[in-house]
Design an enzyme around this catalytic site. Sequence first.
Site, short mmCIF file in Angstrom:
data_model
loop_
_atom_site.label_atom_id
_atom_site.label_comp_id
_atom_site.label_asym_id
_atom_site.label_seq_id
_atom_site.Cartn_x
_atom_site.Cartn_y
_atom_site.Cartn_z
CG HIS A 394 -0.14 -3.29 -6.00
ND1 HIS A 394 -0.39 -4.63 -6.09
CD2 HIS A 394 1.13 -3.11 -6.47
CE1 HIS A 394 0.67 -5.25 -6.58
NE2 HIS A 394 1.60 -4.35 -6.82
NE ARG A 395 -6.52 -0.28 -1.30
CZ ARG A 395 -7.46 0.57 -0.87
NH1 ARG A 395 -7.64 0.76 0.43
NH2 ARG A 395 -8.21 1.22 -1.73
#
Length: 421
Positions: A394-395
């Site tokens: 998700h980064r």
Amino acid sequence: MPEVAANAVEAVLQSWPIAENTPYAMGDVIATVETEKAVVDVEAETGGVILKTLVAEGAEVQVGAPIALVGEPDEKPADLDALLAELGLSPAGPVVAPSPPEPRPATSTAVSAPAASSNGSGGRVFSSPLARRLAREAGLPVEKIPGTGPNGRIIRRDVEAAIKTRDTSSQATVPPVRPTPASRPVTVPAATAASQAFTDVPHSRIRAAVAARLTESKQTTPHFYVSGTARVGKLLKLRQRLNDGGNVKISVNDLVLKAAARAHTLVPAMNVIWTPDAVRSFSSVDVSVAIATERGLVTPVLRSAERMTISSVATAVKDYAERAKTGRLRQSELEGGTFSVTNLGMFGTEEFAAIINPPQSAILAVGAVREEPVVRNGRLKAGTVMRVTLSVDHRPIDGVVAAEWMRAFLALLEDPVQILA
């Protein structure tokens, strides 16, 4: 010992293909080295002769440490021991890997500490990074483990022997279960004693490396998951047509790999990885394919998969699978990539979620092809479907980007002619 893998601190000298005092030519393989992921052949940069091997086959050696003394093709030193001493090297004995220490009966779970000078360091303990990590995971003080490596250095087999000794002595000294005055007698099931019989299989270098990387991934990478179901009737028909009379047999996984690469070109925001300072975007799509072996999981990379034909994908994957079984994958084939595909469909697994292989940003888990009821034009019919789950970091990747990628990927599976475009 050459640095055959990026950031490697040690490797195993697997074998010496050329014997001492045997001349070799430029390009000949003079040593075979095993890293955590692959077996690498070390080629001679110039012609010469191995005057003396300095480490045994099977020994763990730090990168940069001397492993052999080489000379000109016709060189024959008059006094080899004097030459080694002049270079600051101790004359080595026959090249025989030392045997691990025999476990000895013990009355406690502690591992006997060696004498302070047994390590050859006057109190300082020398050990390999892998040995220190295995000892730490097992809860053993590394300074109390006898070393059998060069100059008493503690290596992997020493830690494994210490663990075996501890476990054996622990079983031998388990006290009987006795009821306390305030409690009722405890009845132990008859199967308990038998269930404690076990066999320890030492970790291979590959399995230990995979365990460390995937543990790191789950601890440091914020995973989220996107699932989808594709109707793959047309995909199976396309595969059959490609295989009819074709020289290269195409698998469903080959088509999935090609579809994933194509989806990356349609949604380029997926073709990224996270770095400490930036989100790194790539112009070509390098896809890793997960291959299970007896030694552990490997993930060789298909370079520029979006430009490969489906037959070249199938040929490359087959070649990777065959060489993975014998540990002959090259280190360069195991590095890089932004995305992986892992498939358990051939085992009947309907769906599952996989762990991202860092520093990659996503991995696709592919389930089995199954016949299930589906709705078409408001009517219930039998259909052939396949479920997939995308694990995403998700980064660098937002949820909407992953959803767009999944939509594009499923559309390619359901209209597979686009995969070949």
